[in-house]
Design a protein around this motif. Sequence first.
Motif, PDB file in Angstrom:
ATOM      1  N   ALA A  48      -5.259   8.003   2.938  1.00 30.79           N
ATOM      2  CA  ALA A  48      -4.903   6.507   3.210  1.00 30.79           C
ATOM      3  C   ALA A  48      -5.407   5.689   1.823  1.00 30.79           C
ATOM      4  N   GLY A  49      -6.913   6.130   1.593  1.00 31.26           N
ATOM      5  CA  GLY A  49      -7.062   5.476   0.307  1.00 31.26           C
ATOM      6  C   GLY A  49      -6.170   5.551  -0.996  1.00 31.26           C
ATOM      7  N   LEU A  50      -5.633   6.945  -0.877  1.00 29.07           N
ATOM      8  CA  LEU A  50      -4.793   7.189  -2.191  1.00 29.07           C
ATOM      9  C   LEU A  50      -3.298   6.480  -2.218  1.00 29.07           C
ATOM     10  N   LEU A  51      -3.133   6.292  -0.742  1.00 31.35           N
ATOM     11  CA  LEU A  51      -1.639   5.782  -0.641  1.00 31.35           C
ATOM     12  C   LEU A  51      -1.593   4.413  -0.522  1.00 31.35           C
ATOM     13  N   HIS A  52      -2.770   3.508  -0.231  1.00 37.80           N
ATOM     14  CA  HIS A  52      -2.798   2.263   0.234  1.00 37.80           C
ATOM     15  C   HIS A  52      -1.935   1.195  -0.820  1.00 37.80           C
ATOM     16  N   ASP A  53      -1.850   1.421  -2.028  1.00 33.66           N
ATOM     17  CA  ASP A  53      -0.993   0.666  -2.898  1.00 33.66           C
ATOM     18  C   ASP A  53       0.207   1.223  -3.435  1.00 33.66           C
ATOM     19  N   LEU A  54       0.524   2.056  -2.901  1.00 32.31           N
ATOM     20  CA  LEU A  54       1.753   3.032  -3.230  1.00 32.31           C
ATOM     21  C   LEU A  54       3.209   1.946  -3.454  1.00 32.31           C
ATOM     22  N   ASP A  55       3.095   0.643  -2.813  1.00 38.00           N
ATOM     23  CA  ASP A  55       4.322   0.026  -3.149  1.00 38.00           C
ATOM     24  C   ASP A  55       4.031  -0.968  -4.464  1.00 38.00           C
ATOM     25  N   ASN A  56       2.989  -0.909  -5.188  1.00 37.51           N
ATOM     26  CA  ASN A  56       2.732  -1.502  -6.240  1.00 37.51           C
ATOM     27  C   ASN A  56       3.814  -1.878  -7.157  1.00 37.51           C
ATOM     28  N   ASP A  57       4.454  -1.073  -7.498  1.00 40.16           N
ATOM     29  CA  ASP A  57       5.912  -1.259  -8.255  1.00 40.16           C
ATOM     30  C   ASP A  57       6.930  -1.607  -7.534  1.00 40.16           C
ATOM     31  N   THR A  58       7.228  -1.523  -6.292  1.00 38.88           N
ATOM     32  CA  THR A  58       8.102  -1.637  -5.541  1.00 38.88           C
ATOM     33  C   THR A  58       8.389  -3.313  -5.235  1.00 38.88           C
ATOM     34  N   VAL A  59       7.346  -3.714  -4.803  1.00 38.80           N
ATOM     35  CA  VAL A  59       6.884  -5.273  -4.226  1.00 38.80           C
ATOM     36  C   VAL A  59       6.425  -5.958  -5.453  1.00 38.80           C
ATOM     37  N   ASP A  60       7.115  -7.181  -5.309  1.00 43.32           N
ATOM     38  CA  ASP A  60       6.569  -8.460  -6.511  1.00 43.32           C
ATOM     39  C   ASP A  60       5.191  -9.006  -5.302  1.00 43.32           C
ATOM     40  N   TRP A  61       4.122  -8.552  -5.526  1.00 40.57           N
ATOM     41  CA  TRP A  61       2.909  -9.169  -4.816  1.00 40.57           C
ATOM     42  C   TRP A  61       2.788 -10.791  -4.764  1.00 40.57           C
ATOM     43  N   LYS A  62       3.144 -11.086  -6.083  1.00 42.57           N
ATOM     44  CA  LYS A  62       3.013 -12.286  -6.279  1.00 42.57           C
ATOM     45  C   LYS A  62       4.077 -13.525  -5.649  1.00 42.57           C
ATOM     46  N   SER A  63       5.184 -12.764  -5.653  1.00 43.20           N
ATOM     47  CA  SER A  63       6.353 -13.663  -4.839  1.00 43.20           C
ATOM     48  C   SER A  63       6.357 -13.604  -3.371  1.00 43.20           C
ATOM     49  N   ASP A  64       6.318 -12.432  -3.000  1.00 43.87           N
ATOM     50  CA  ASP A  64       6.005 -12.295  -1.227  1.00 43.87           C
ATOM     51  C   ASP A  64       4.794 -11.031  -1.003  1.00 43.87           C
ATOM     52  N   MET A  65       3.748 -11.614  -1.098  1.00 43.62           N
ATOM     53  CA  MET A  65       2.450 -10.784  -0.663  1.00 43.62           C
ATOM     54  C   MET A  65       2.359 -10.287   0.722  1.00 43.62           C
ATOM     55  N   SER A  66       3.518 -10.639   1.782  1.00 39.45           N
ATOM     56  CA  SER A  66       3.660 -10.191   2.951  1.00 39.45           C
ATOM     57  C   SER A  66       4.325  -8.900   3.194  1.00 39.45           C
ATOM     58  N   LEU A  67       4.900  -8.697   1.854  1.00 37.72           N
ATOM     59  CA  LEU A  67       5.669  -7.025   1.842  1.00 37.72           C
ATOM     60  C   LEU A  67       4.623  -6.079   1.599  1.00 37.72           C
ATOM     61  N   HIS A  68       3.641  -6.487   0.955  1.00 34.09           N
ATOM     62  CA  HIS A  68       2.728  -5.288   0.706  1.00 34.09           C
ATOM     63  C   HIS A  68       1.778  -4.776   1.574  1.00 34.09           C
ATOM     64  N   GLY A  69       2.149  -3.597   1.912  1.00 35.10           N
ATOM     65  CA  GLY A  69       1.726  -2.702   3.192  1.00 35.10           C
ATOM     66  C   GLY A  69       2.852  -2.220   3.907  1.00 35.10           C
ATOM     67  N   PRO A  70       3.773  -3.176   4.482  1.00 36.70           N
ATOM     68  CA  PRO A  70       4.972  -2.674   5.244  1.00 36.70           C
ATOM     69  C   PRO A  70       5.935  -1.853   4.102  1.00 36.70           C
TER      70      PRO A  70
END
Length: 187
Positions: A48-70
């Motif tokens: 889980a530690g390894l994968l927790h930020d797996l969407d780093n390149d897929t989600v624009d965290w700054k524009s929609d932080m609520s997608l980070h994780g889902p």
Amino acid sequence: MNREKAIELINTHITTPHIIKHSYAVESVMRALAKKIEPENEEMWGIAGLLHDLDNDTVDWKSDMSLHGPKTIEILKNENFGNEEMYHAICAHNPCNGTKIQNKFDRALYAADPITGFITAIALVYPDKRISSVKVKSITKRMKETRFAAGANREAMKSIEKLGIDFSDFAKLSLDAMVEIGDILGL
Ligand SMILES: [Fe+2]
């Protein structure tokens, strides 16, 4: 669920070198926490530690932080990887998506995430920039300097105490875990 596949996933989905290093750092702290709290779940906590930020390149965290994780969960489900417990912990490490911390696993990941960046920031102000030079005392001292590494969420790190672990013990455990993989972290 196996570590090799998890590493393959981060190498495929994450292109930013410092996020990959951060993923290994969070893995190391999660394994150390699991050994202390739920040894039977070390593999799951570490992965889980390894994968927790797996969407780093897929989600624009700054524009929609609520997608980070889902978004990470979507990727993992497509890959047929992981389980519900892991998905929950990964979502709960980012309160912006509305997932609440419900158990020790969720709490551990929530606290482990910021402490790795915090310890890295401390290492980088040492003249030799080596993580092995960092002292537990500087970690506890820097916690009180709110302007130092201001992005590191103090509340999240400190919340480890809800699991009955003193912050300074958590700092030592995290530091030791990161020192062990200092070569991977380049510190
Ligand atoms: Fe993270």
